[in-house]
Design a protein around this motif. Structure first.
Motif, PDB file in Angstrom:
ATOM      1  N   MET A 141      79.082   5.019 109.478  1.00  0.00           N
ATOM      2  CA  MET A 141      80.219   4.527 108.714  1.00  0.00           C
ATOM      3  C   MET A 141      80.178   3.004 108.675  1.00  0.00           C
ATOM      4  SD  MET A 141      82.074   7.005 107.639  1.00  0.00           S
ATOM      5  CE  MET A 141      83.637   7.755 107.825  1.00  0.00           C
ATOM      6  N   VAL A 142      80.591   2.477 107.548  1.00  0.00           N
ATOM      7  CA  VAL A 142      80.625   1.035 107.344  1.00  0.00           C
ATOM      8  C   VAL A 142      82.079   0.606 107.228  1.00  0.00           C
ATOM      9  CG1 VAL A 142      79.959  -0.827 105.782  1.00  0.00           C
ATOM     10  CG2 VAL A 142      78.419   1.093 106.132  1.00  0.00           C
ATOM     11  N   GLN A 143      82.443  -0.431 107.944  1.00  0.00           N
ATOM     12  CA  GLN A 143      83.785  -1.008 107.848  1.00  0.00           C
ATOM     13  C   GLN A 143      83.797  -1.956 106.656  1.00  0.00           C
ATOM     14  OE1 GLN A 143      86.012   0.031 110.099  1.00  0.00           O
ATOM     15  NE2 GLN A 143      87.711  -1.130 109.318  1.00  0.00           N
ATOM     16  N   VAL A 144      84.710  -1.739 105.709  1.00  0.00           N
ATOM     17  CA  VAL A 144      84.784  -2.535 104.478  1.00  0.00           C
ATOM     18  C   VAL A 144      86.125  -3.244 104.418  1.00  0.00           C
ATOM     19  CG1 VAL A 144      84.673  -2.464 101.960  1.00  0.00           C
ATOM     20  CG2 VAL A 144      83.310  -0.852 103.306  1.00  0.00           C
ATOM     21  N   ARG A 145      86.087  -4.559 104.267  1.00  0.00           N
ATOM     22  CA  ARG A 145      87.318  -5.322 104.051  1.00  0.00           C
ATOM     23  C   ARG A 145      87.561  -5.425 102.553  1.00  0.00           C
ATOM     24  NH1 ARG A 145      86.649 -10.633 107.290  1.00  0.00           N
ATOM     25  NH2 ARG A 145      84.738  -9.775 108.104  1.00  0.00           N
ATOM     26  N   ILE A 146      88.808  -5.215 102.149  1.00  0.00           N
ATOM     27  CA  ILE A 146      89.160  -5.228 100.732  1.00  0.00           C
ATOM     28  C   ILE A 146      90.140  -6.372 100.487  1.00  0.00           C
ATOM     29  CG2 ILE A 146      90.136  -3.895  98.837  1.00  0.00           C
ATOM     30  CD1 ILE A 146      89.355  -1.371 100.395  1.00  0.00           C
ATOM     31  N   TRP A 147      89.770  -7.260  99.573  1.00  0.00           N
ATOM     32  CA  TRP A 147      90.578  -8.454  99.292  1.00  0.00           C
ATOM     33  C   TRP A 147      91.357  -8.325  97.996  1.00  0.00           C
ATOM     34  CZ3 TRP A 147      87.685 -13.660 100.384  1.00  0.00           C
ATOM     35  CH2 TRP A 147      87.442 -13.758 101.741  1.00  0.00           C
ATOM     36  N   GLY A 148      92.471  -9.024  97.964  1.00  0.00           N
ATOM     37  CA  GLY A 148      93.244  -9.207  96.745  1.00  0.00           C
ATOM     38  C   GLY A 148      93.761  -7.930  96.126  1.00  0.00           C
ATOM     39  N   SER A 167      82.524  -7.717  93.035  1.00  0.00           N
ATOM     40  CA  SER A 167      81.522  -8.360  93.874  1.00  0.00           C
ATOM     41  C   SER A 167      81.659  -7.802  95.275  1.00  0.00           C
ATOM     42  CB  SER A 167      81.731  -9.876  93.889  1.00  0.00           C
ATOM     43  OG  SER A 167      81.508 -10.424  92.611  1.00  0.00           O
ATOM     44  N   VAL A 168      80.528  -7.673  95.932  1.00  0.00           N
ATOM     45  CA  VAL A 168      80.512  -7.193  97.307  1.00  0.00           C
ATOM     46  C   VAL A 168      79.710  -8.189  98.131  1.00  0.00           C
ATOM     47  CG1 VAL A 168      79.845  -5.323  98.856  1.00  0.00           C
ATOM     48  CG2 VAL A 168      80.584  -4.788  96.526  1.00  0.00           C
ATOM     49  N   ALA A 169      80.341  -8.718  99.166  1.00  0.00           N
ATOM     50  CA  ALA A 169      79.630  -9.598 100.088  1.00  0.00           C
ATOM     51  C   ALA A 169      79.141  -8.764 101.262  1.00  0.00           C
ATOM     52  CB  ALA A 169      80.543 -10.714 100.571  1.00  0.00           C
ATOM     53  N   ILE A 170      77.841  -8.828 101.501  1.00  0.00           N
ATOM     54  CA  ILE A 170      77.232  -8.120 102.622  1.00  0.00           C
ATOM     55  C   ILE A 170      76.578  -9.166 103.513  1.00  0.00           C
ATOM     56  CG2 ILE A 170      75.558  -6.386 103.345  1.00  0.00           C
ATOM     57  CD1 ILE A 170      75.847  -5.171 100.494  1.00  0.00           C
ATOM     58  N   ASP A 171      77.100  -9.282 104.718  1.00  0.00           N
ATOM     59  CA  ASP A 171      76.595 -10.264 105.676  1.00  0.00           C
ATOM     60  C   ASP A 171      76.539 -11.668 105.070  1.00  0.00           C
ATOM     61  OD1 ASP A 171      76.331  -8.334 107.702  1.00  0.00           O
ATOM     62  OD2 ASP A 171      74.368  -7.735 106.926  1.00  0.00           O
ATOM     63  N   GLY A 172      77.590 -12.016 104.305  1.00  0.00           N
ATOM     64  CA  GLY A 172      77.733 -13.369 103.775  1.00  0.00           C
ATOM     65  C   GLY A 172      77.057 -13.638 102.448  1.00  0.00           C
ATOM     66  N   LYS A 173      76.321 -12.685 101.901  1.00  0.00           N
ATOM     67  CA  LYS A 173      75.668 -12.865 100.603  1.00  0.00           C
ATOM     68  C   LYS A 173      76.355 -11.973  99.572  1.00  0.00           C
ATOM     69  CE  LYS A 173      71.264 -12.874  98.255  1.00  0.00           C
ATOM     70  NZ  LYS A 173      69.847 -12.579  98.314  1.00  0.00           N
ATOM     71  N   VAL A 174      76.687 -12.545  98.399  1.00  0.00           N
ATOM     72  CA  VAL A 174      77.416 -11.813  97.363  1.00  0.00           C
ATOM     73  C   VAL A 174      76.445 -11.088  96.439  1.00  0.00           C
ATOM     74  CG1 VAL A 174      79.018 -12.025  95.415  1.00  0.00           C
ATOM     75  CG2 VAL A 174      79.348 -13.420  97.464  1.00  0.00           C
ATOM     76  N   TYR A 175      76.748  -9.805  96.218  1.00  0.00           N
ATOM     77  CA  TYR A 175      75.957  -8.957  95.325  1.00  0.00           C
ATOM     78  C   TYR A 175      76.872  -8.427  94.228  1.00  0.00           C
ATOM     79  CZ  TYR A 175      72.632  -8.908  99.176  1.00  0.00           C
ATOM     80  OH  TYR A 175      71.758  -9.275 100.162  1.00  0.00           O
ATOM     81  N   ASN A 176      76.332  -8.337  93.009  1.00  0.00           N
ATOM     82  CA  ASN A 176      77.112  -7.783  91.910  1.00  0.00           C
ATOM     83  C   ASN A 176      76.552  -6.441  91.442  1.00  0.00           C
ATOM     84  OD1 ASN A 176      79.121  -9.797  91.638  1.00  0.00           O
ATOM     85  ND2 ASN A 176      77.618 -11.143  90.701  1.00  0.00           N
ATOM     86  N   ASP A 177      75.284  -6.390  91.128  1.00  0.00           N
ATOM     87  CA  ASP A 177      74.710  -5.166  90.577  1.00  0.00           C
ATOM     88  C   ASP A 177      73.402  -4.762  91.262  1.00  0.00           C
ATOM     89  OD1 ASP A 177      76.722  -4.883  88.590  1.00  0.00           O
ATOM     90  OD2 ASP A 177      75.754  -6.472  87.431  1.00  0.00           O
ATOM     91  N   ASP A 221      76.484  -2.069 111.098  1.00  0.00           N
ATOM     92  CA  ASP A 221      77.091  -3.262 111.682  1.00  0.00           C
ATOM     93  C   ASP A 221      77.213  -4.419 110.682  1.00  0.00           C
ATOM     94  OD1 ASP A 221      74.375  -3.815 111.520  1.00  0.00           O
ATOM     95  OD2 ASP A 221      74.308  -4.865 113.445  1.00  0.00           O
ATOM     96  N   SER A 222      76.907  -4.153 109.396  1.00  0.00           N
ATOM     97  CA  SER A 222      77.028  -5.196 108.372  1.00  0.00           C
ATOM     98  C   SER A 222      78.484  -5.582 108.157  1.00  0.00           C
ATOM     99  CB  SER A 222      76.458  -4.719 107.029  1.00  0.00           C
ATOM    100  OG  SER A 222      75.061  -4.616 107.069  1.00  0.00           O
ATOM    101  N   GLU A 223      78.691  -6.853 107.853  1.00  0.00           N
ATOM    102  CA  GLU A 223      80.013  -7.316 107.433  1.00  0.00           C
ATOM    103  C   GLU A 223      80.084  -7.109 105.920  1.00  0.00           C
ATOM    104  OE1 GLU A 223      80.901 -11.586 106.963  1.00  0.00           O
ATOM    105  OE2 GLU A 223      82.608 -11.165 108.290  1.00  0.00           O
ATOM    106  N   VAL A 224      81.000  -6.253 105.476  1.00  0.00           N
ATOM    107  CA  VAL A 224      81.100  -5.908 104.056  1.00  0.00           C
ATOM    108  C   VAL A 224      82.492  -6.263 103.557  1.00  0.00           C
ATOM    109  CG1 VAL A 224      80.930  -4.053 102.354  1.00  0.00           C
ATOM    110  CG2 VAL A 224      79.449  -4.029 104.370  1.00  0.00           C
TER     111      VAL A 224
END
Length: 81
Positions: A1-8, A50-60, A69-72
């Motif tokens: 399981m991945v912990q996902v933070r959701i903004w805004g 946009s999804v930031a994974i370990d500090g890098k933003v990905y779109n597609d 253990d990734s920060e998402v």
């Protein structure tokens, strides 16, 4: 399981939760699972986020790997010029 933070505004589509756990190992799996678990989020996912994974933003980048253990962080699509 991945912990996902959701903004805004995306949090309102996730029953006002700012953190959720999703079973996913790639960005595509993450977005598919979010859409299944939170159907009201689908329109925003379809428009693009946009999804930031370990500090890098990905779109597609659908096959970007996600470790448990990734920060998402999920956020509205970042646009710039």
């Amino acid at each position: 399981m991945v912990q996902v933070r959701i903004w805004g505004s995306l949090a309102s589509a996730a029953d006002d939760q700012t953190e959720v756990e999703i079973d996913a190992s790639t960005l595509r799996e993450l977005l598919d699972e979010l859409a299944d678990k939170y159907p009201s989020m689908r329109p925003q996912l379809d428009r693009g986020i946009s999804v930031a994974i370990d500090g890098k933003v990905y779109n597609d980048s659908w096959f970007t790997p996600i470790r448990e253990d990734s920060e998402v962080v999920l956020l509205a699509r970042l646009k710039g010029g």
